[in-house]
Design a protein around this motif. Sequence first.
Motif, mmCIF file in Angstrom:
data_model
loop_
_atom_site.group_PDB
_atom_site.id
_atom_site.type_symbol
_atom_site.label_atom_id
_atom_site.label_comp_id
_atom_site.label_asym_id
_atom_site.label_seq_id
_atom_site.Cartn_x
_atom_site.Cartn_y
_atom_site.Cartn_z
ATOM 1 N N SER A 5 -3.600 -10.528 25.925
ATOM 2 C CA SER A 5 -3.067 -10.961 26.998
ATOM 3 C C SER A 5 -3.322 -12.036 27.623
ATOM 4 O O SER A 5 -3.027 -11.984 29.247
ATOM 5 C CB SER A 5 -3.514 -9.441 28.540
ATOM 6 O OG SER A 5 -5.162 -10.033 27.734
ATOM 7 N N ARG A 84 10.563 -7.638 25.011
ATOM 8 C CA ARG A 84 9.363 -7.289 26.856
ATOM 9 C C ARG A 84 9.910 -8.711 27.827
ATOM 10 O O ARG A 84 10.108 -7.761 28.687
ATOM 11 C CB ARG A 84 7.950 -7.470 26.391
ATOM 12 C CG ARG A 84 7.242 -6.100 25.643
ATOM 13 C CD ARG A 84 5.896 -6.039 26.062
ATOM 14 N NE ARG A 84 5.772 -6.939 25.316
ATOM 15 C CZ ARG A 84 5.137 -7.369 24.149
ATOM 16 N NH1 ARG A 84 5.521 -6.529 23.671
ATOM 17 N NH2 ARG A 84 4.321 -8.717 23.732
ATOM 18 N N LEU A 89 10.069 -6.797 31.198
ATOM 19 C CA LEU A 89 8.537 -6.210 31.565
ATOM 20 C C LEU A 89 7.006 -6.804 31.222
ATOM 21 O O LEU A 89 7.101 -7.702 30.866
ATOM 22 C CB LEU A 89 8.899 -4.959 30.843
ATOM 23 C CG LEU A 89 9.601 -3.846 30.269
ATOM 24 C CD1 LEU A 89 9.893 -3.371 28.686
ATOM 25 C CD2 LEU A 89 9.442 -3.032 31.334
ATOM 26 N N GLY A 90 6.347 -6.155 31.601
ATOM 27 C CA GLY A 90 4.681 -7.262 32.015
ATOM 28 C C GLY A 90 4.392 -7.188 30.487
ATOM 29 O O GLY A 90 5.389 -7.291 29.394
ATOM 30 N N TRP A 92 1.230 -6.895 27.247
ATOM 31 C CA TRP A 92 0.802 -5.761 26.216
ATOM 32 C C TRP A 92 -0.266 -4.807 27.164
ATOM 33 O O TRP A 92 -0.157 -3.162 26.078
ATOM 34 C CB TRP A 92 -0.189 -6.604 25.478
ATOM 35 C CG TRP A 92 0.554 -7.515 24.807
ATOM 36 C CD1 TRP A 92 -0.047 -9.234 24.968
ATOM 37 C CD2 TRP A 92 1.159 -8.035 23.191
ATOM 38 N NE1 TRP A 92 0.722 -9.650 23.619
ATOM 39 C CE2 TRP A 92 1.093 -8.627 22.853
ATOM 40 C CE3 TRP A 92 1.431 -6.223 22.540
ATOM 41 C CZ2 TRP A 92 1.849 -9.229 21.887
ATOM 42 C CZ3 TRP A 92 1.623 -6.809 21.144
ATOM 43 C CH2 TRP A 92 2.050 -8.111 20.935
ATOM 44 N N ASP A 93 -0.353 -5.113 27.971
ATOM 45 C CA ASP A 93 -1.264 -3.714 28.779
ATOM 46 C C ASP A 93 -0.340 -2.981 29.616
ATOM 47 O O ASP A 93 -0.866 -1.689 30.035
ATOM 48 C CB ASP A 93 -2.562 -3.957 29.772
ATOM 49 C CG ASP A 93 -3.360 -4.740 28.690
ATOM 50 O OD1 ASP A 93 -3.757 -4.671 26.853
ATOM 51 O OD2 ASP A 93 -4.476 -5.569 28.969
ATOM 52 N N ASP A 94 0.557 -3.218 30.310
ATOM 53 C CA ASP A 94 1.820 -2.327 31.189
ATOM 54 C C ASP A 94 2.196 -1.627 30.183
ATOM 55 O O ASP A 94 2.677 -1.460 29.154
ATOM 56 C CB ASP A 94 2.788 -3.986 31.644
ATOM 57 C CG ASP A 94 2.093 -4.750 32.470
ATOM 58 O OD1 ASP A 94 0.437 -4.442 32.885
ATOM 59 O OD2 ASP A 94 2.605 -5.011 33.056
ATOM 60 N N ARG A 95 2.704 -0.610 31.320
ATOM 61 C CA ARG A 95 3.422 0.588 30.115
ATOM 62 C C ARG A 95 4.712 0.574 30.099
ATOM 63 O O ARG A 95 6.014 -0.544 30.723
ATOM 64 C CB ARG A 95 3.269 1.793 31.546
ATOM 65 C CG ARG A 95 4.310 3.224 31.182
ATOM 66 C CD ARG A 95 3.624 3.917 32.553
ATOM 67 N NE ARG A 95 4.675 3.207 33.336
ATOM 68 C CZ ARG A 95 6.018 4.079 33.704
ATOM 69 N NH1 ARG A 95 6.221 4.931 33.097
ATOM 70 N NH2 ARG A 95 6.441 3.375 35.142
ATOM 71 N N LEU A 96 4.609 0.722 29.280
ATOM 72 C CA LEU A 96 6.647 0.801 28.556
ATOM 73 C C LEU A 96 7.234 2.072 28.249
ATOM 74 O O LEU A 96 6.787 2.930 27.898
ATOM 75 C CB LEU A 96 6.609 -0.332 27.787
ATOM 76 C CG LEU A 96 5.691 -1.445 27.356
ATOM 77 C CD1 LEU A 96 5.952 -2.112 25.376
ATOM 78 C CD2 LEU A 96 6.192 -2.347 27.949
#
Length: 98
Positions: A5, A84, A89-90, A92-96
């Motif tokens: 992150s 990503r 997309l965000g 490492w911690d974001d929803r995928l």
Amino acid sequence: MKQQSLGLGQSTKRTRRREFLSDMERVVPWTDLVALVLPYMPEGRRGRPPFPVEAMLRIHFMQQWFNLSDPAMEDALHDVPLFRDFAGLGGWDDRLPD
């Protein structure tokens, strides 16, 4: 806080895959494609909130370009920061998408 992150260890080397996605960023008319697909997308009133149309289009295109199945694309989104980033997309911690 995880090291991923923090953005540590992310390569900026100009690989063929990175060059290809950079070219596709420029030549694919993303806004026009989103405008074509948007009227047919579900509104997402129940369940998990839907992902943005452009992110899903970019993921679909990457699946076709790199010959990835749905499970392989999901794994790639978790493993490859370049994918990503291209999908918007965000971290490492974001929803995928699954």
